[in-house]
Design a protein around this motif. Structure first.
Motif, short mmCIF file in Angstrom:
data_model
loop_
_atom_site.label_atom_id
_atom_site.label_comp_id
_atom_site.label_asym_id
_atom_site.label_seq_id
_atom_site.Cartn_x
_atom_site.Cartn_y
_atom_site.Cartn_z
N GLU A 290 2.69 -15.27 -14.76
CA GLU A 290 2.97 -13.83 -14.97
C GLU A 290 1.67 -13.06 -15.21
O GLU A 290 1.47 -11.97 -14.70
CB GLU A 290 3.92 -13.65 -16.16
N PHE A 291 0.77 -13.68 -15.97
CA PHE A 291 -0.53 -13.06 -16.26
C PHE A 291 -1.30 -12.86 -14.95
O PHE A 291 -1.84 -11.78 -14.69
CB PHE A 291 -1.30 -13.97 -17.23
N LEU A 292 -1.33 -13.90 -14.09
CA LEU A 292 -2.06 -13.79 -12.82
C LEU A 292 -1.50 -12.64 -11.97
O LEU A 292 -2.25 -11.94 -11.28
CB LEU A 292 -1.95 -15.10 -12.03
N GLU A 293 -0.18 -12.48 -12.01
CA GLU A 293 0.47 -11.48 -11.13
C GLU A 293 0.46 -10.08 -11.73
O GLU A 293 0.95 -9.14 -11.09
CB GLU A 293 1.92 -11.90 -10.85
N SER A 294 -0.08 -9.93 -12.94
CA SER A 294 0.12 -8.66 -13.66
C SER A 294 -0.84 -7.55 -13.24
O SER A 294 -0.72 -6.42 -13.71
CB SER A 294 0.03 -8.89 -15.17
N GLY A 295 -1.79 -7.83 -12.35
CA GLY A 295 -2.73 -6.79 -11.92
C GLY A 295 -2.17 -5.96 -10.79
O GLY A 295 -1.04 -6.15 -10.37
N PRO A 296 -2.95 -4.98 -10.29
CA PRO A 296 -2.49 -4.19 -9.14
C PRO A 296 -2.32 -5.07 -7.90
O PRO A 296 -3.04 -6.06 -7.74
CB PRO A 296 -3.60 -3.16 -8.93
N HIS A 297 -1.35 -4.68 -7.05
CA HIS A 297 -1.03 -5.50 -5.87
C HIS A 297 -1.44 -4.80 -4.58
O HIS A 297 -1.27 -3.60 -4.43
CB HIS A 297 0.47 -5.80 -5.84
N LYS A 298 -1.96 -5.58 -3.63
CA LYS A 298 -2.25 -5.02 -2.30
C LYS A 298 -2.31 -6.13 -1.25
O LYS A 298 -2.65 -7.27 -1.56
CB LYS A 298 -3.57 -4.24 -2.29
N ARG A 299 -1.96 -5.76 -0.02
CA ARG A 299 -2.11 -6.67 1.12
C ARG A 299 -3.56 -6.60 1.58
O ARG A 299 -4.09 -5.50 1.78
CB ARG A 299 -1.17 -6.21 2.25
N TYR A 300 -4.20 -7.74 1.72
CA TYR A 300 -5.60 -7.73 2.18
C TYR A 300 -5.72 -7.82 3.70
O TYR A 300 -6.62 -7.24 4.29
CB TYR A 300 -6.40 -8.88 1.55
N THR A 301 -4.83 -8.60 4.34
CA THR A 301 -5.00 -8.78 5.78
C THR A 301 -4.52 -7.53 6.52
O THR A 301 -3.66 -6.80 6.03
CB THR A 301 -4.24 -10.02 6.29
N ASP A 302 -5.08 -7.31 7.70
CA ASP A 302 -4.68 -6.16 8.52
C ASP A 302 -4.92 -6.52 9.98
O ASP A 302 -5.82 -7.29 10.29
CB ASP A 302 -5.49 -4.93 8.13
N ASN A 303 -4.10 -5.99 10.85
CA ASN A 303 -4.25 -6.22 12.29
C ASN A 303 -3.62 -5.05 13.03
O ASN A 303 -2.75 -4.36 12.48
CB ASN A 303 -3.54 -7.54 12.69
N PRO A 304 -4.01 -4.81 14.31
CA PRO A 304 -3.52 -3.63 15.02
C PRO A 304 -2.00 -3.57 15.20
O PRO A 304 -1.47 -2.51 15.49
CB PRO A 304 -4.20 -3.73 16.40
N TRP A 305 -1.30 -4.70 15.02
CA TRP A 305 0.14 -4.72 15.26
C TRP A 305 0.95 -4.57 13.97
O TRP A 305 2.17 -4.58 13.99
CB TRP A 305 0.55 -6.02 15.97
N TYR A 306 0.27 -4.40 12.82
CA TYR A 306 1.01 -4.42 11.56
C TYR A 306 2.07 -3.32 11.46
O TYR A 306 3.12 -3.51 10.87
CB TYR A 306 0.04 -4.34 10.36
N GLY A 307 1.78 -2.15 12.09
CA GLY A 307 2.74 -1.04 12.03
C GLY A 307 4.06 -1.37 12.71
O GLY A 307 5.07 -0.70 12.46
N HIS A 308 4.08 -2.39 13.57
CA HIS A 308 5.30 -2.73 14.31
C HIS A 308 6.14 -3.83 13.65
O HIS A 308 7.22 -4.15 14.13
CB HIS A 308 4.93 -3.19 15.73
N VAL A 309 5.62 -4.42 12.59
CA VAL A 309 6.31 -5.59 12.01
C VAL A 309 7.52 -5.19 11.17
O VAL A 309 8.52 -5.90 11.14
CB VAL A 309 5.33 -6.43 11.16
N GLY A 310 7.41 -4.01 10.53
CA GLY A 310 8.50 -3.62 9.62
C GLY A 310 8.31 -4.20 8.24
O GLY A 310 9.27 -4.51 7.54
N PHE A 311 7.06 -4.36 7.82
CA PHE A 311 6.78 -4.83 6.45
C PHE A 311 7.44 -3.88 5.47
O PHE A 311 7.52 -2.67 5.71
CB PHE A 311 5.27 -4.80 6.17
#
Ligand SMILES: NC(=O)C1=CN([C@@H]2O[C@H](COP(=O)(O)OP(=O)(O)OC[C@H]3O[C@@H](n4cnc5c(N)ncnc54)[C@H](O)[C@@H]3O)[C@@H](O)[C@H]2O)C=CC1
Ligand SMILES: O=C1O[C@H](CO)[C@@H](O)[C@@H]1O
Length: 313
Positions: A290-311
Motif C-alpha cells: 500500500e505504501f509503494l502504491e500511495s504516490g501519484p500514478h502515471k503510465r510511462y510507456t507511450d506509442n503512436p497507437w495508444y489513442g486507439h486502444v481504449g485505455f
C-alpha cells in the motif's frame, strides 16, 4: 534459513499449466544491443530463471534461439523446464500462424508455452507484416479499418486446437472493455493479460477484473521501461523500503512487489552482473505494498497507437 528466491515462485494458470512468476524481458529498441541478449538469456537461465518473454515485434528471437541452443546442448535445462512466451503483432493480425512459425523457427523450438495477442488492434501492412508500425505523413498509425481484433484471437484458437505449437493462450494490453468483448466470444479463455504495471501505475481496476476472471496479470516495464531510463529506480518509496529490508536491493523490492501481489513480472536486463544480483524475494507486507502504491500514478510507456486502444475502460 536461506531466503526465498524470485525464481522459486510458480502459479497455476486457468488451464492448469504452471508458470514461473519471474521472467526475463527481451525487448530492446536499440538493435545494436541485440547481440547482448544471447548472453543475458544464458546468464538468466544459469541463475535459475525459467521464463523468457519475447515477441515477433522485438526482432530478438534469433538471439534467444542461440542462447537456448547453448543451454540445451550443455544440459543446463531441457525444453520442458522453460516457459517461453511470444506474441503476434497487429501488423500480422491476419497472418497469425505465419507469425508464430517465424517465432518458433527463430527460437529453435517446436512450441511456445504462451502465445499472446500483443495489442487489441490491427494495422494495415505488407505481406510480411512490415512496416510493423505503419504511419501516415502526419505520424498517425494506419489501422486495417475492416479488420476485427477478435479475429486475431480466433486464429490463435484455431492454431491452439489444430497443432501442438501452443500450450496456452493470452493477450496483452487489453483494457477491461476489450477483455469483456473477448470473453463473450472466445472459445479458449485467455490465461494471461500482459500490461504495464508498477507502483506508480498499479492498474488496480484492470487487475481486479483479471482476478475476477481468473486471468493472471503479467507486469511489463516494471521499472517504467528501459527506453524511459527506468524511472522506478528513483522511486522514493521503493528506496525507503531498501532501508527497512537492508539485505535486498531496489530491483528485488520492485519485482517482489508484483510477486507478493500474485502477478508475473518480466524485467529486462542485458547486464549479466545485474541479472546475477537480482535474486531474492522480499517478504513485503500488505502495508509495504500500500505504501509503494500511495504516490501519484502515471503510465510511462507511450506509442503512436495508444489513442486507439481504449485505455481507461
Ligand atoms: N506486451 C507489451 O506491450 C510490452 C512488453 N514488454 C516486455 O516487458 C519487458 C520489460 O520491460 P522494459 O520496457 O524492457 O523495461 P523495464 O521496466 O524492465 O526496464 C529495463 C531497463 O532498466 C534498466 N535497469 C534495471 N535495473 C537498473 C538499475 N538498478 N539501475 C538503473 N537502470 C536499471 C536496464 O538497463 C533496462 O534497460 C520487455 O523487455 C518486454 O519483454 C515491454 C513493453 C511492452
Ligand atoms: O512490447 C512492446 O514493447 C514496445 C515498447 O514499449 C511496445 O511498442 C510493445 O508493445
Amino acid at each position: 534459513m536461506s531466503p526465498k528466491l524470485l525464481t522459486d515462485v510458480y502459479y497455476t494458470l486457468n488451464d492448469g499449466k504452471k508458470v514461473p512468476a519471474f521472467g526475463l524481458g527481451t525487448y530492446n529498441e536499440d538493435e545494436s544491443q541485440h547481440h547482448k541478449i544471447t548472453q543475458a538469456v544464458i546468464t538468466a537461465i544459469e541463475e535459475g530463471v525459467r521464463h523468457i518473454d519475447t515477441a515477433w515485434y522485438y526482432e530478438t528471437e534469433p538471439y534467444i534461439g542461440k542462447a537456448l541452443k547453448d543451454v540445451f546442448d550443455r544440459g543446463i535445462v531441457k525444453r520442458e523446464d522453460l516457459f517461453i512466451t511470444t506474441k503476434v503483432w497487429p501488423s500480422m493480425h491476419d497472418k497469425v500462424e505465419k507469425s508464430l512459425d517465424r517465432s518458433l523457427e527463430q527460437l529453435g523450438v517446436d512450441y511456445v508455452d504462451l502465445f499472446l495477442q500483443h495489442w487489441p488492434l490491427c494495422f494495415e501492412s505488407g505481406p510480411d507484416g512490415y512496416p510493423a508500425t505503419p504511419v501516415d505523413d502526419a505520424g498517425e498509425i494506419i489501422l486495417a479499418e475492416k479488420a476485427d481484433y477478435l479475429d486475431t484471437y480466433r486464429q490463435m484458437e484455431e492454431i491452439y486446437h489444430k497443432t501442438s505449437k501452443i500450450k496456452s493462450l493470452g493477450v496483452a494490453n487489453f483494457p477491461v472493455r476489450k477483455l469483456k468483448q473477448l470473453l463473450k466470444t472466445c472459445k479458449v479463455k485467455p490465461v494471461n493479460n500482459q500490461i504495464e504495471c508498477h507502483p506508480e501505475f498499479p492498474q488496480t481496476e484492470l487487475g481486479d477484473f483479471c482476478a475476477e476472471n481468473d486471468i493472471i496479470v503479467t507486469a511489463y516495464s516494471p521499472l517504467g521501461g528501459g527506453g524511459n531510463g527506468a524511472p522506478l529506480i528513483k522511486n522514493k518509496r521503493a528506496a525507503a523500503l531498501t532501508e527497512k529490508y537492508k539485505d535486498y536491493n531496489i530491483n528485488e523490492i520492485l519485482y517482489s512487489y508484483h510477486i507478493q501481489s500474485g502477478r508475473i513480472v518480466i524485467p529486462k536486463s542485458l547486464n549479466p552482473k545485474r541479472i546475477q544480483s537480482v535474486k531474492k524475494l522480499v517478504p513485503l507486507t500488505k502495508e509495504d505494498i500500500e505504501f509503494l502504491e500511495s504516490g501519484p500514478h502515471k503510465r510511462y510507456t507511450d506509442n503512436p497507437w495508444y489513442g486507439h486502444v481504449g485505455f481507461g475502460y
